[in-house]
Design a protein around this motif. Structure first.
Motif, PDB file in Angstrom:
ATOM      1  N   LEU A   4      55.279  48.002  28.186  1.00 10.19           N
ATOM      2  CA  LEU A   4      54.217  47.248  28.849  1.00 10.19           C
ATOM      3  C   LEU A   4      53.086  48.162  29.307  1.00 10.19           C
ATOM      4  O   LEU A   4      51.933  47.735  29.403  1.00 10.19           O
ATOM      5  CB  LEU A   4      54.787  46.486  30.047  1.00 10.19           C
ATOM      6  N   GLY A   5      53.408  49.420  29.600  1.00  7.05           N
ATOM      7  CA  GLY A   5      52.385  50.362  30.033  1.00  7.05           C
ATOM      8  C   GLY A   5      52.090  51.442  29.019  1.00  7.05           C
ATOM      9  O   GLY A   5      51.417  52.434  29.329  1.00  7.05           O
ATOM     10  N   ALA A   6      52.584  51.265  27.791  1.00  7.26           N
ATOM     11  CA  ALA A   6      52.432  52.290  26.757  1.00  7.26           C
ATOM     12  C   ALA A   6      50.972  52.457  26.334  1.00  7.26           C
ATOM     13  O   ALA A   6      50.139  51.552  26.508  1.00  7.26           O
ATOM     14  CB  ALA A   6      53.286  51.928  25.544  1.00  7.26           C
ATOM     15  N   GLN A   7      50.687  53.629  25.760  1.00  9.39           N
ATOM     16  CA  GLN A   7      49.356  53.897  25.245  1.00  9.39           C
ATOM     17  C   GLN A   7      48.970  52.828  24.221  1.00  9.39           C
ATOM     18  O   GLN A   7      49.712  52.559  23.276  1.00  9.39           O
ATOM     19  CB  GLN A   7      49.324  55.278  24.562  1.00  9.39           C
ATOM     20  N   GLY A   8      47.825  52.219  24.425  1.00  9.80           N
ATOM     21  CA  GLY A   8      47.321  51.230  23.476  1.00  9.80           C
ATOM     22  C   GLY A   8      47.890  49.837  23.616  1.00  9.80           C
ATOM     23  O   GLY A   8      47.510  48.935  22.860  1.00  9.80           O
ATOM     24  N   SER A   9      48.775  49.610  24.577  1.00 10.57           N
ATOM     25  CA  SER A   9      49.339  48.276  24.742  1.00 10.57           C
ATOM     26  C   SER A   9      48.317  47.367  25.429  1.00 10.57           C
ATOM     27  O   SER A   9      47.444  47.844  26.165  1.00 10.57           O
ATOM     28  CB  SER A   9      50.629  48.338  25.565  1.00 10.57           C
ATOM     29  N   PRO A  10      48.422  46.056  25.217  1.00 17.51           N
ATOM     30  CA  PRO A  10      47.467  45.128  25.847  1.00 17.51           C
ATOM     31  C   PRO A  10      47.510  45.157  27.369  1.00 17.51           C
ATOM     32  O   PRO A  10      46.550  44.760  28.024  1.00 17.51           O
ATOM     33  CB  PRO A  10      47.919  43.756  25.320  1.00 17.51           C
ATOM     34  N   THR A  11      48.639  45.620  27.930  1.00 18.80           N
ATOM     35  CA  THR A  11      48.804  45.615  29.385  1.00 18.80           C
ATOM     36  C   THR A  11      48.784  47.018  29.984  1.00 18.80           C
ATOM     37  O   THR A  11      49.141  47.207  31.154  1.00 18.80           O
ATOM     38  CB  THR A  11      50.131  44.924  29.758  1.00 18.80           C
ATOM     39  N   GLN A  12      48.344  48.005  29.206  1.00 21.56           N
ATOM     40  CA  GLN A  12      48.352  49.382  29.698  1.00 21.56           C
ATOM     41  C   GLN A  12      47.525  49.550  30.969  1.00 21.56           C
ATOM     42  O   GLN A  12      47.908  50.290  31.879  1.00 21.56           O
ATOM     43  CB  GLN A  12      47.811  50.335  28.629  1.00 21.56           C
ATOM     44  N   GLY A  13      46.411  48.851  31.051  1.00 22.07           N
ATOM     45  CA  GLY A  13      45.480  49.049  32.151  1.00 22.07           C
ATOM     46  C   GLY A  13      46.013  48.660  33.521  1.00 22.07           C
ATOM     47  O   GLY A  13      45.537  49.173  34.534  1.00 22.07           O
ATOM     48  N   PHE A  14      46.993  47.764  33.559  1.00 22.71           N
ATOM     49  CA  PHE A  14      47.454  47.302  34.875  1.00 22.71           C
ATOM     50  C   PHE A  14      48.969  47.311  35.056  1.00 22.71           C
ATOM     51  O   PHE A  14      49.459  47.095  36.165  1.00 22.71           O
ATOM     52  CB  PHE A  14      46.933  45.894  35.164  1.00 22.71           C
ATOM     53  N   SER A  15      49.730  47.573  34.008  1.00 21.31           N
ATOM     54  CA  SER A  15      51.185  47.506  34.113  1.00 21.31           C
ATOM     55  C   SER A  15      51.730  48.438  35.189  1.00 21.31           C
ATOM     56  O   SER A  15      52.567  48.041  36.019  1.00 21.31           O
ATOM     57  CB  SER A  15      51.843  47.851  32.775  1.00 21.31           C
ATOM     58  N   ALA A  16      51.270  49.687  35.205  1.00 19.39           N
ATOM     59  CA  ALA A  16      51.777  50.647  36.193  1.00 19.39           C
ATOM     60  C   ALA A  16      51.438  50.224  37.613  1.00 19.39           C
ATOM     61  O   ALA A  16      52.219  50.444  38.547  1.00 19.39           O
ATOM     62  CB  ALA A  16      51.213  52.035  35.907  1.00 19.39           C
ATOM     63  N   TRP A  17      50.279  49.584  37.777  1.00 16.91           N
ATOM     64  CA  TRP A  17      49.847  49.155  39.118  1.00 16.91           C
ATOM     65  C   TRP A  17      50.646  47.965  39.622  1.00 16.91           C
ATOM     66  O   TRP A  17      50.748  47.733  40.827  1.00 16.91           O
ATOM     67  CB  TRP A  17      48.359  48.821  39.107  1.00 16.91           C
ATOM     68  N   VAL A  18      51.217  47.211  38.698  1.00 15.35           N
ATOM     69  CA  VAL A  18      52.027  46.050  39.077  1.00 15.35           C
ATOM     70  C   VAL A  18      53.503  46.433  39.219  1.00 15.35           C
ATOM     71  O   VAL A  18      54.208  45.879  40.071  1.00 15.35           O
ATOM     72  CB  VAL A  18      51.884  44.929  38.019  1.00 15.35           C
ATOM     73  N   ASN A  19      53.946  47.396  38.419  1.00 16.79           N
ATOM     74  CA  ASN A  19      55.371  47.716  38.354  1.00 16.79           C
ATOM     75  C   ASN A  19      55.721  49.103  38.899  1.00 16.79           C
ATOM     76  O   ASN A  19      56.259  49.222  39.993  1.00 16.79           O
ATOM     77  CB  ASN A  19      55.857  47.559  36.911  1.00 16.79           C
ATOM     78  N   ASN A  20      55.419  50.146  38.150  1.00 13.19           N
ATOM     79  CA  ASN A  20      55.896  51.491  38.502  1.00 13.19           C
ATOM     80  C   ASN A  20      55.453  51.958  39.882  1.00 13.19           C
ATOM     81  O   ASN A  20      56.269  52.458  40.666  1.00 13.19           O
ATOM     82  CB  ASN A  20      55.416  52.505  37.457  1.00 13.19           C
ATOM     83  N   LEU A  21      54.168  51.821  40.176  1.00 15.53           N
ATOM     84  CA  LEU A  21      53.648  52.368  41.425  1.00 15.53           C
ATOM     85  C   LEU A  21      54.121  51.588  42.658  1.00 15.53           C
ATOM     86  O   LEU A  21      54.602  52.198  43.624  1.00 15.53           O
ATOM     87  CB  LEU A  21      52.125  52.448  41.357  1.00 15.53           C
ATOM     88  N   PRO A  22      54.012  50.253  42.678  1.00 16.64           N
ATOM     89  CA  PRO A  22      54.537  49.525  43.844  1.00 16.64           C
ATOM     90  C   PRO A  22      56.041  49.722  44.034  1.00 16.64           C
ATOM     91  O   PRO A  22      56.512  49.857  45.167  1.00 16.64           O
ATOM     92  CB  PRO A  22      54.212  48.061  43.524  1.00 16.64           C
ATOM     93  N   LEU A  23      56.787  49.746  42.932  1.00 19.51           N
ATOM     94  CA  LEU A  23      58.227  49.972  43.052  1.00 19.51           C
ATOM     95  C   LEU A  23      58.506  51.358  43.611  1.00 19.51           C
ATOM     96  O   LEU A  23      59.427  51.542  44.427  1.00 19.51           O
ATOM     97  CB  LEU A  23      58.906  49.800  41.685  1.00 19.51           C
ATOM     98  N   GLY A  24      57.714  52.352  43.190  1.00 22.73           N
ATOM     99  CA  GLY A  24      57.872  53.688  43.745  1.00 22.73           C
ATOM    100  C   GLY A  24      57.667  53.696  45.244  1.00 22.73           C
ATOM    101  O   GLY A  24      58.424  54.328  45.990  1.00 22.73           O
ATOM    102  N   VAL A  25      56.650  52.983  45.708  1.00 20.01           N
ATOM    103  CA  VAL A  25      56.383  52.888  47.150  1.00 20.01           C
ATOM    104  C   VAL A  25      57.561  52.229  47.871  1.00 20.01           C
ATOM    105  O   VAL A  25      58.013  52.697  48.929  1.00 20.01           O
ATOM    106  CB  VAL A  25      55.089  52.094  47.414  1.00 20.01           C
ATOM    107  N   LEU A  26      58.072  51.147  47.289  1.00 16.03           N
ATOM    108  CA  LEU A  26      59.199  50.441  47.919  1.00 16.03           C
ATOM    109  C   LEU A  26      60.433  51.337  48.013  1.00 16.03           C
ATOM    110  O   LEU A  26      61.127  51.358  49.049  1.00 16.03           O
ATOM    111  CB  LEU A  26      59.523  49.172  47.129  1.00 16.03           C
ATOM    112  N   PHE A  27      60.722  52.076  46.956  1.00 13.16           N
ATOM    113  CA  PHE A  27      61.882  52.969  46.971  1.00 13.16           C
ATOM    114  C   PHE A  27      61.712  54.076  48.009  1.00 13.16           C
ATOM    115  O   PHE A  27      62.657  54.417  48.737  1.00 13.16           O
ATOM    116  CB  PHE A  27      62.103  53.580  45.588  1.00 13.16           C
ATOM    117  N   VAL A  28      60.521  54.661  48.073  1.00 13.33           N
ATOM    118  CA  VAL A  28      60.279  55.741  49.033  1.00 13.33           C
ATOM    119  C   VAL A  28      60.429  55.232  50.464  1.00 13.33           C
ATOM    120  O   VAL A  28      61.083  55.869  51.305  1.00 13.33           O
ATOM    121  CB  VAL A  28      58.883  56.360  48.808  1.00 13.33           C
TER     122      VAL A  28
END
Length: 215
Positions: A43-67
């Motif tokens: 979903l966040g891979a290079q060139g994917s249709p959702t690359q621009g926002f996937s990390a902001w919806v998934n990886n980064l918020p989840l990282g904050v929650l875990f920390v």
């Protein structure tokens, strides 16, 4: 301060729901995306249709929650070095989640010659798996001694075994080209459900309920 501790621990319960809906909603913007066969990282891979926002919806918020959840565990379990180590592993998991978002995988996430970003993404993903699996393993053997919660120890052991088993299935799915997404979701789902279970156990236990003589 008790309200702060309750809020921080409550974030652990939120994590599985954020993961589920974050991935589900992001995938809606990815034409023909297959939850059965495709990795969540695509979903966040290079060139994917959702690359621009996937990390902001998934990886980064989840990282904050875990920390933040790890901070809550640290505050609740100050009396045990073993328990503090498990909180440190959860903190590392959150930081690795940041890294998987900052370093997206290559298109398809399985290139013959991986880029530096792909290599870092893979390394961060490995750290994510090892950190939560080791944390659940620690609680499998220490839960009764630390908190008097034998049931949670058995639950942690079951989650650890299932997490390892699904990694094997993921490896087999890479070879066959089918069902990798399914096994990855089961694998990570088990881990975040364990986190939610830890959050509930600690929230319901009396603050400072460590058993005498724990280390």
């Amino acid at each position: 301060m008790k309200n702060l501790d309750r809020m921080l621990l409550g974030l652990g319960v939120l994590i599985p729901f954020w993961l589920f809906f974050g991935v589900l909603l992001t995938a809606l913007a990815y034409p023909d995306y297959s939850h059965l066969d495709q990795a969540m990282s695509q979903l966040g891979a290079q060139g994917s249709p959702t690359q621009g926002f996937s990390a902001w919806v998934n990886n980064l918020p989840l990282g904050v929650l875990f920390v933040l959840f790890a901070v809550g565990v640290l505050r609740r379990l100050r009396g045990s070095r073993l328990a503090l180590f498990s909180a440190g592993l959860i903190l590392v998991h959150g930081l690795a989640s940041f890294a998987t978002g900052y370093f997206p995988c290559d298109q398809g996430c399985a290139p013959v010659q991986p880029s530096f970003s792909q290599q870092m993404h893979n390394l961060a993903g490995l750290v994510m798996f090892l950190s939560l699996t080791l944390a659940s393993l620690l609680w499998a053997f220490a839960s009764k001694r630390l908190m008097g919660a034998r049931g949670f120890g058995l639950f942690s052991l079951a989650c650890t075994v299932l997490a390892v088993a699904t990694v094997v299935l993921m490896a087999q799915a890479v070879e066959t080209g089918h069902s990798f997404g399914l096994y990855q979701r089961i694998n990570y789902g088990i881990s975040v459900i364990w986190v939610a279970g830890l959050a509930l156990m600690l929230s319901r236990s009396r603050a400072g309920a460590l058993q005498p003589g724990t280390t």
